[in-house]
Scaffold this motif. Structure first.
Motif, PDB file in Angstrom:
ATOM      1  N   TYR A 222       0.810  -1.210   0.000  1.00 18.68           N
ATOM      2  CA  TYR A 222       0.000   0.000   0.000  1.00 18.68           C
ATOM      3  C   TYR A 222       0.847   1.265   0.000  1.00 18.68           C
ATOM      4  CZ  TYR A 222      -3.691  -3.320   0.941  1.00 18.68           C
ATOM      5  OH  TYR A 222      -4.557  -4.385   0.844  1.00 18.68           O
ATOM      6  N   ALA A 223       2.153   1.117   0.121  1.00 19.79           N
ATOM      7  CA  ALA A 223       3.050   2.265   0.010  1.00 19.79           C
ATOM      8  C   ALA A 223       3.589   2.420  -1.404  1.00 19.79           C
ATOM      9  CB  ALA A 223       4.217   2.124   0.995  1.00 19.79           C
ATOM     10  N   ALA A 224       3.116   1.580  -2.338  1.00 18.94           N
ATOM     11  CA  ALA A 224       3.645   1.584  -3.705  1.00 18.94           C
ATOM     12  C   ALA A 224       3.543   2.940  -4.392  1.00 18.94           C
ATOM     13  CB  ALA A 224       2.957   0.503  -4.534  1.00 18.94           C
ATOM     14  N   PRO A 225       2.402   3.654  -4.344  1.00 15.62           N
ATOM     15  CA  PRO A 225       2.345   4.949  -5.030  1.00 15.62           C
ATOM     16  C   PRO A 225       3.379   5.945  -4.522  1.00 15.62           C
ATOM     17  CG  PRO A 225       0.128   4.187  -4.482  1.00 15.62           C
ATOM     18  CD  PRO A 225       1.093   3.274  -3.788  1.00 15.62           C
ATOM     19  N   GLN A 226       3.528   6.054  -3.202  1.00 16.23           N
ATOM     20  CA  GLN A 226       4.470   7.013  -2.647  1.00 16.23           C
ATOM     21  C   GLN A 226       5.917   6.613  -2.948  1.00 16.23           C
ATOM     22  OE1 GLN A 226       2.078   5.460  -0.864  1.00 16.23           O
ATOM     23  NE2 GLN A 226       0.579   7.109  -0.578  1.00 16.23           N
ATOM     24  N   VAL A 227       6.227   5.323  -2.800  1.00 17.49           N
ATOM     25  CA  VAL A 227       7.603   4.861  -3.007  1.00 17.49           C
ATOM     26  C   VAL A 227       8.017   5.036  -4.471  1.00 17.49           C
ATOM     27  CG1 VAL A 227       9.112   2.835  -2.985  1.00 17.49           C
ATOM     28  CG2 VAL A 227       7.553   3.260  -1.072  1.00 17.49           C
ATOM     29  N   SER A 228       7.153   4.612  -5.390  1.00 15.37           N
ATOM     30  CA  SER A 228       7.511   4.693  -6.809  1.00 15.37           C
ATOM     31  C   SER A 228       7.667   6.145  -7.266  1.00 15.37           C
ATOM     32  CB  SER A 228       6.455   3.983  -7.657  1.00 15.37           C
ATOM     33  OG  SER A 228       5.176   4.555  -7.460  1.00 15.37           O
ATOM     34  N   LYS A 229       6.793   7.030  -6.799  1.00 16.81           N
ATOM     35  CA  LYS A 229       6.912   8.435  -7.181  1.00 16.81           C
ATOM     36  C   LYS A 229       8.183   9.058  -6.623  1.00 16.81           C
ATOM     37  CE  LYS A 229       1.937   9.270  -7.633  1.00 16.81           C
ATOM     38  NZ  LYS A 229       0.750   9.955  -7.065  1.00 16.81           N
ATOM     39  N   ALA A 230       8.550   8.691  -5.399  1.00 16.93           N
ATOM     40  CA  ALA A 230       9.773   9.242  -4.803  1.00 16.93           C
ATOM     41  C   ALA A 230      11.013   8.774  -5.569  1.00 16.93           C
ATOM     42  CB  ALA A 230       9.852   8.826  -3.336  1.00 16.93           C
ATOM     43  N   ILE A 231      11.045   7.506  -5.961  1.00 13.37           N
ATOM     44  CA  ILE A 231      12.199   6.988  -6.703  1.00 13.37           C
ATOM     45  C   ILE A 231      12.286   7.639  -8.076  1.00 13.37           C
ATOM     46  CG2 ILE A 231      13.201   4.922  -7.727  1.00 13.37           C
ATOM     47  CD1 ILE A 231      11.971   3.326  -5.433  1.00 13.37           C
ATOM     48  N   ALA A 232      11.142   7.749  -8.772  1.00 18.53           N
ATOM     49  CA  ALA A 232      11.145   8.374 -10.099  1.00 18.53           C
ATOM     50  C   ALA A 232      11.577   9.830 -10.021  1.00 18.53           C
ATOM     51  CB  ALA A 232       9.752   8.261 -10.727  1.00 18.53           C
ATOM     52  N   ALA A 233      11.139  10.540  -8.971  1.00 23.77           N
ATOM     53  CA  ALA A 233      11.541  11.942  -8.813  1.00 23.77           C
ATOM     54  C   ALA A 233      13.035  12.075  -8.566  1.00 23.77           C
ATOM     55  CB  ALA A 233      10.750  12.570  -7.671  1.00 23.77           C
ATOM     56  N   SER A 234      13.604  11.117  -7.827  1.00 27.24           N
ATOM     57  CA  SER A 234      15.049  11.177  -7.551  1.00 27.24           C
ATOM     58  C   SER A 234      15.881  10.891  -8.798  1.00 27.24           C
ATOM     59  CB  SER A 234      15.404  10.193  -6.445  1.00 27.24           C
ATOM     60  OG  SER A 234      15.234   8.846  -6.885  1.00 27.24           O
ATOM     61  N   LEU A 235      15.325  10.186  -9.767  1.00 30.20           N
ATOM     62  CA  LEU A 235      16.052   9.842 -10.988  1.00 30.20           C
ATOM     63  C   LEU A 235      15.970  10.939 -12.046  1.00 30.20           C
ATOM     64  CD1 LEU A 235      15.067   6.079 -11.304  1.00 30.20           C
ATOM     65  CD2 LEU A 235      17.354   6.979 -10.862  1.00 30.20           C
ATOM     66  N   GLY A 236      14.969  11.817 -11.938  1.00 31.88           N
ATOM     67  CA  GLY A 236      14.860  12.907 -12.900  1.00 31.88           C
ATOM     68  C   GLY A 236      13.628  12.817 -13.765  1.00 31.88           C
ATOM     69  N   GLU A 237      13.487  13.788 -14.649  1.00 28.69           N
ATOM     70  CA  GLU A 237      12.303  13.897 -15.484  1.00 28.69           C
ATOM     71  C   GLU A 237      12.218  12.829 -16.565  1.00 28.69           C
ATOM     72  OE1 GLU A 237      12.213  17.804 -17.054  1.00 28.69           O
ATOM     73  OE2 GLU A 237      11.828  18.781 -15.111  1.00 28.69           O
ATOM     74  N   GLN A 238      13.295  12.112 -16.807  1.00 31.72           N
ATOM     75  CA  GLN A 238      13.293  11.089 -17.843  1.00 31.72           C
ATOM     76  C   GLN A 238      12.654   9.784 -17.370  1.00 31.72           C
ATOM     77  OE1 GLN A 238      14.221  11.777 -21.014  1.00 31.72           O
ATOM     78  NE2 GLN A 238      14.412  13.860 -20.197  1.00 31.72           N
ATOM     79  N   TYR A 239      12.143   9.789 -16.151  1.00 27.10           N
ATOM     80  CA  TYR A 239      11.538   8.583 -15.594  1.00 27.10           C
ATOM     81  C   TYR A 239      10.138   8.909 -15.086  1.00 27.10           C
ATOM     82  CZ  TYR A 239      16.193   6.501 -15.673  1.00 27.10           C
ATOM     83  OH  TYR A 239      17.410   6.013 -16.070  1.00 27.10           O
ATOM     84  N   ARG A 240       9.272   7.906 -15.135  1.00 23.29           N
ATOM     85  CA  ARG A 240       7.928   8.028 -14.582  1.00 23.29           C
ATOM     86  C   ARG A 240       7.613   6.787 -13.762  1.00 23.29           C
ATOM     87  NH1 ARG A 240       4.166   5.097 -17.611  1.00 23.29           N
ATOM     88  NH2 ARG A 240       4.983   4.256 -19.581  1.00 23.29           N
ATOM     89  N   ALA A 241       6.637   6.929 -12.885  1.00 24.14           N
ATOM     90  CA  ALA A 241       6.302   5.849 -11.957  1.00 24.14           C
ATOM     91  C   ALA A 241       4.946   5.253 -12.296  1.00 24.14           C
ATOM     92  CB  ALA A 241       6.294   6.372 -10.526  1.00 24.14           C
ATOM     93  N   ASP A 242       4.799   3.979 -12.012  1.00 21.10           N
ATOM     94  CA  ASP A 242       3.530   3.278 -12.140  1.00 21.10           C
ATOM     95  C   ASP A 242       3.454   2.266 -11.004  1.00 21.10           C
ATOM     96  OD1 ASP A 242       1.074   2.595 -13.072  1.00 21.10           O
ATOM     97  OD2 ASP A 242       1.784   1.417 -14.782  1.00 21.10           O
ATOM     98  N   ASP A 243       2.253   1.847 -10.623  1.00 21.06           N
ATOM     99  CA  ASP A 243       2.119   0.876  -9.535  1.00 21.06           C
ATOM    100  C   ASP A 243       0.842   0.074  -9.717  1.00 21.06           C
ATOM    101  OD1 ASP A 243      -0.119   2.078  -7.584  1.00 21.06           O
ATOM    102  OD2 ASP A 243       1.131   3.732  -8.302  1.00 21.06           O
ATOM    103  N   TRP A 244       0.672  -0.938  -8.857  1.00 15.84           N
ATOM    104  CA  TRP A 244      -0.424  -1.893  -9.000  1.00 15.84           C
ATOM    105  C   TRP A 244      -1.798  -1.247  -8.814  1.00 15.84           C
ATOM    106  CZ3 TRP A 244      -3.939  -2.707  -5.102  1.00 15.84           C
ATOM    107  CH2 TRP A 244      -3.581  -2.230  -3.835  1.00 15.84           C
ATOM    108  N   SER A 245      -1.879  -0.135  -8.094  1.00 20.49           N
ATOM    109  CA  SER A 245      -3.184   0.482  -7.857  1.00 20.49           C
ATOM    110  C   SER A 245      -3.804   1.018  -9.143  1.00 20.49           C
ATOM    111  CB  SER A 245      -3.057   1.613  -6.824  1.00 20.49           C
ATOM    112  OG  SER A 245      -2.223   2.647  -7.309  1.00 20.49           O
ATOM    113  N   HIS A 246      -2.978   1.281 -10.167  1.00 25.20           N
ATOM    114  CA  HIS A 246      -3.513   1.755 -11.437  1.00 25.20           C
ATOM    115  C   HIS A 246      -4.115   0.611 -12.253  1.00 25.20           C
ATOM    116  CE1 HIS A 246      -0.433   5.275 -11.139  1.00 25.20           C
ATOM    117  NE2 HIS A 246      -1.519   5.492 -10.430  1.00 25.20           N
ATOM    118  N   THR A 247      -3.542  -0.569 -12.136  1.00 28.26           N
ATOM    119  CA  THR A 247      -3.999  -1.695 -12.950  1.00 28.26           C
ATOM    120  C   THR A 247      -4.962  -2.619 -12.209  1.00 28.26           C
ATOM    121  OG1 THR A 247      -2.041  -2.962 -12.288  1.00 28.26           O
ATOM    122  CG2 THR A 247      -1.892  -1.673 -14.314  1.00 28.26           C
TER     123      THR A 247
END
Length: 414
Positions: free
Chosen positions: A232-257
């Motif tokens: 249940y922390a997937a949205p927050q964790v994935s967005k934080a990792i993608a933000a740390s990598l830069g604009e060339q990355y985006r996040a997705d998680d199981w709650s979307h699918t």
């Protein structure tokens, strides 16, 4: 000797033999009804918890908990993986390329979501290798265009390991239509079965073959797949990792699918819980009827108590104690039996199958072959609290009526 008058008399009324046996019968049925309501609610909610646990383990064991995807194909996925592993919530990482298309075999077609994976890394983030029923996940070799399909897809097309089928993937082009289909012949090298709808909607190929089909450079992937400690922390964790990598990355998680599925299961549990709560409410209403008849039956006793100085509050407390004791005993019996039944529901169903000779849950029809159960003590506490509260509220009106009876009027009951 030092007990309050209301508790003393209320307890005596509860265990005393009544002259009116019909009232005793109604009181007993109220207690039994409350017990059955609590028992049924504990067992049903435990079974629903078990189903949700099984579906979560199977579905979320197959789909990514979270994904870090590149806006452009990644030539090297390991920097993104190393950045993700720095987060304490991330347990494992594997490369991933996702495509959507159609499987075609002898004129029959079905939509499919194809995942390009590295078989050596996939076992860290997925349970697919543990559910292979034919062939092997390791049979996915680069350049061989092998595919591992689900059991539902294999049964629908009547495929076995070694058969060939066609994958059709849309491709954006400069043609007038804007999209042209690209076809690739695939060899079935494995079949998996996890016991969910994913058996008919997912397939796996090697990530090198996925790159070739997407016309990328060899070794390029779409992103990385993450396995997390807390789903249940997937949205927050994935967005934080993608933000740390830069604009060339985006996040997705199981709650979307899969979020809608689990929201539906949560809503289903809530609605069934409310419906079963009505059983407890009906038993509580029986307590009202029981106490009203007891008040009418004990008119002479009320007259005597009022004559010797009992206050209306003490009379009201007497019948509240009697009704509450019925609720407490019924709730406790139902709670104990419900806990025992919930902890042994699989064994009970197995015994019924052996006695009847019929399989209640067959693997050919259902995704599971046994009845799962997961007892949650929070549910037990909530159910028992609801039973006790309803039982207490059911005593208020009859007890109030008893407190309003005047001694001279009550003497008429003799």
């Amino acid at each position: 000797m030092f007990r309050p008058l209301s508790i003393f008399i209320g307890a005596r009324y509860t265990r005393a033999k009544r002259r009116n046996h019909f009232i005793s019968f109604i009181s007993m049925t109220s207690m039994i009804g409350l017990s059955l309501g609590v028992l049924a609610m504990i067992v049903v909610l435990s079974v629903m918890n078990g189903f949700q646990r099984e579906m979560s383990a199977r579905i979320l064991g197959m789909v990514p908990h979270a994904s870090i995807l590149g806006v452009q194909p990644l030539a090297d996925w390991r920097p993104a993986a190393d950045a993700a592993l720095k987060n304490p919530q991330v347990l494992a990482v594997a490369p991933l390329t996702e495509m959507e298309g159609m499987l075609s075999y002898k004129g029959a077609m079905q939509p499919i979501q194809v995942s390009g994976i590295d078989p050596a890394e996939e076992g860290k983030v997925s349970i697919v290798a543990q559910h292979i029923v034919q062939g092997s996940l390791q049979a996915l070799e680069p350049g061989e265009y092998g595919v591992v399909i689900g059991e539902i897809s294999a049964r629908r097309f009547r495929l076995n390991v070694g058969d060939k089928l066609t994958l059709i993937v849309p491709e954006v082009s400069s043609a007038p239509g804007g999209i042209t289909p690209r076809m690739q012949r695939l060899n079935v090298v494995g079949v998996f079965k996890v016991g969910a709808e994913l058996d008919g909607s997912m397939a796996y190929i090697h990530m090198a073959d996925a790159a070739q089909m997407q016309r990328w450079q060899p070794g390029q992937v779409q992103g990385v797949r993450l396995k997390l400690k807390d789903l249940y922390a997937a949205p927050q964790v994935s967005k934080a990792i993608a933000a740390s990598l830069g604009e060339q990355y985006r996040a997705d998680d199981w709650s979307h699918t899969q979020g809608s599925l689990f929201s539906a299961m949560k809503m289903e549990k809530t609605m069934i819980g409310l419906l079963l709560l009505m059983i407890i409410a009906v038993a509580a209403f029986n307590i009202i009827a029981t106490l009203i008849m007891v008040v009418n039956d004990k008119g002479a006793d009320i007259a005597i108590l009022r004559t010797i100085g009992a206050t209306p509050a003490q009379i009201m407390g007497t019948f509240m104690v009697q009704g509450t004791l019925i609720g407490i005993v019924g709730t406790l019996i139902g709670g104990v039996l419900g806990v025992v039944a919930a902890l042994n529901v699989s064994q009970i169903v197995g015994w019924l199958e052996r006695v009847s000779g019929q399989h209640i849950f067959t693997s050919d029809v259902y995704f599971i072959s046994s009845l799962p159960s997961e007892l949650q003590w929070g549910d037990v506490a909530l159910i028992c609290s609801a039973g006790l509260v309803m039982s207490f509220l059911a005593t208020l009106y009859p007890a109030y009526r008893a407190s309003q009876v005047e001694p001279a009027y009550a003497l008429r009951y003799e």
